[in-house]
Design an enzyme around this catalytic site. Structure first.
Site, PDB file in Angstrom:
ATOM      1  N   HIS A  82       0.852  -1.191   0.000  1.00 31.80           N
ATOM      2  CA  HIS A  82       0.000   0.000   0.000  1.00 31.80           C
ATOM      3  C   HIS A  82       0.882   1.232   0.000  1.00 31.80           C
ATOM      4  CE1 HIS A  82      -3.282   2.753   0.788  1.00 31.80           C
ATOM      5  NE2 HIS A  82      -2.463   3.356   1.634  1.00 31.80           N
ATOM      6  N   ASP A 161     -16.163   0.118   5.529  1.00 35.75           N
ATOM      7  CA  ASP A 161     -15.170   1.137   5.191  1.00 35.75           C
ATOM      8  C   ASP A 161     -15.747   2.145   4.194  1.00 35.75           C
ATOM      9  OD1 ASP A 161     -12.451   2.319   5.031  1.00 35.75           O
ATOM     10  OD2 ASP A 161     -12.548   1.552   2.988  1.00 35.75           O
ATOM     11  N   ARG A 168     -16.879  10.259   7.005  1.00 34.55           N
ATOM     12  CA  ARG A 168     -15.737  11.056   7.478  1.00 34.55           C
ATOM     13  C   ARG A 168     -15.452  12.212   6.534  1.00 34.55           C
ATOM     14  NH1 ARG A 168     -11.458   6.912   7.137  1.00 34.55           N
ATOM     15  NH2 ARG A 168     -10.056   8.644   7.590  1.00 34.55           N
ATOM     16  N   SER A 183      -8.973   2.060   8.001  1.00 35.66           N
ATOM     17  CA  SER A 183      -9.539   2.061   6.651  1.00 35.66           C
ATOM     18  C   SER A 183      -8.607   1.339   5.680  1.00 35.66           C
ATOM     19  CB  SER A 183      -9.774   3.508   6.187  1.00 35.66           C
ATOM     20  OG  SER A 183     -10.163   3.544   4.832  1.00 35.66           O
ATOM     21  N   LYS A 187      -8.994  -3.205   4.301  1.00 35.38           N
ATOM     22  CA  LYS A 187      -9.011  -3.701   2.912  1.00 35.38           C
ATOM     23  C   LYS A 187      -7.891  -4.723   2.693  1.00 35.38           C
ATOM     24  CE  LYS A 187      -9.240   0.601   1.139  1.00 35.38           C
ATOM     25  NZ  LYS A 187      -9.814   1.508   2.138  1.00 35.38           N
TER      26      LYS A 187
END
Length: 259
Positions: A82, A161, A168, A183, A187
């Site tokens: 990520h 999420d 948010r 969040s 995933k």
């Protein structure tokens, strides 16, 4: 157990139990808990923060809110990465195939826009005819065949999420480190990889402007991974200038191919 009590508990700085968090996420997804109460809870988290255990429990509750991929193959470890995003960041398009070519299967669920820049799915969508959504069986078959598959988050994966991020976004609670970390990691957990590499960027072109903020986010995500039995490492990288020479979804794809 009721939502008002959970809001009060977090507002006053107390630690929420796993049962509290599971109740909240389940109720929000099945719509028995309304937006305005979850908004109040998110603002309480924004000011009071969460412990490492709370954040891990929130991550797991969100990952369990929909379907999950079961990536198990004897003798193989599935990996994911990520990036927190930045101008010209095309690392997935280059590193993913490299890792797959070394015999390590890459199972990646990517996102769209990362703040002011396109996400990996936006970049892949710039290729005419490229399909970013797959059913689980097709996703797994592609990993088996070529060693890598990169897909968009499907409708039935991590629905908590999707709902919480949208909330948010309109309640000024996006930049809460526990909420950002849960969040991202929810995933990753739902996508099934056993090992995760996190590239947390900082600087003028990144979501986290200072190295201190980036370190805090990186440590929070590594703690989540370790709490949930995933081998997780993080690196910090500067984003004070664009990555590579191309900026823009289709141009970045071309640069990655040329590389």
């Amino acid at each position: 157990m009721n939502m008002v009590g959970i809001i009060e508990k977090k507002r006053n700085g107390y630690v929420l139990t796993k049962k509290d968090i599971d109740f909240l996420i389940e109720g929000y997804v099945n719509e028995s808990i309304p937006d305005y109460q979850v908004s109040a809870w998110a603002m309480a988290v924004y000011f009071q923060g969460m412990t490492a255990e709370e954040t891990a429990n929130l991550t797991l509750a969100m990952a369990n809110s929909g379907s999950k991929l079961n990536l198990i193959s004897p003798g193989k470890i599935f990996v994911d990465k990520h990036s927190s995003g930045g101008v010209g960041d095309k690392t997935t398009l280059i590193i993913g195939p490299m890792v797959a070519a070394c015999g390590v299967p890459v199972a990646k669920m990517s996102g769209r826009g990362l703040g002011h820049t396109g996400g990996t799915i936006d970049k892949l969508s710039a290729i005419p005819g490229f399909r970013v959504e797959m059913e689980e069986a097709e996703f797994l078959t592609q990993i088996e065949k070529i060693g890598i598959s990169v897909i968009a988050q499907t409708g039935n994966m991590v629905p908590a999420d999707k709902k919480l991020y949208a909330l948010r976004d309109v309640t000024a609670t996006v930049d809460s480190i526990p909420l950002i970390a849960s969040s991202i990691m929810s995933k990753k957990i739902a996508a099934g990889a056993q090992a995760i590499v996190l590239d947390v960027k900082y600087g003028s072109g990144a979501f986290m402007s200072s190295i201190e903020e980036a370190k805090k986010l990186a440590q929070t995500m590594v703690d989540i991974g370790e709490n949930l039995n995933r081998e997780t490492v993080a690196i910090l990288s500067k984003m004070d200038q664009p990555l590579g020479r191309a900026i823009g979804n289709s141009l970045e794809v071309l640069e990655a191919i040329e590389y």
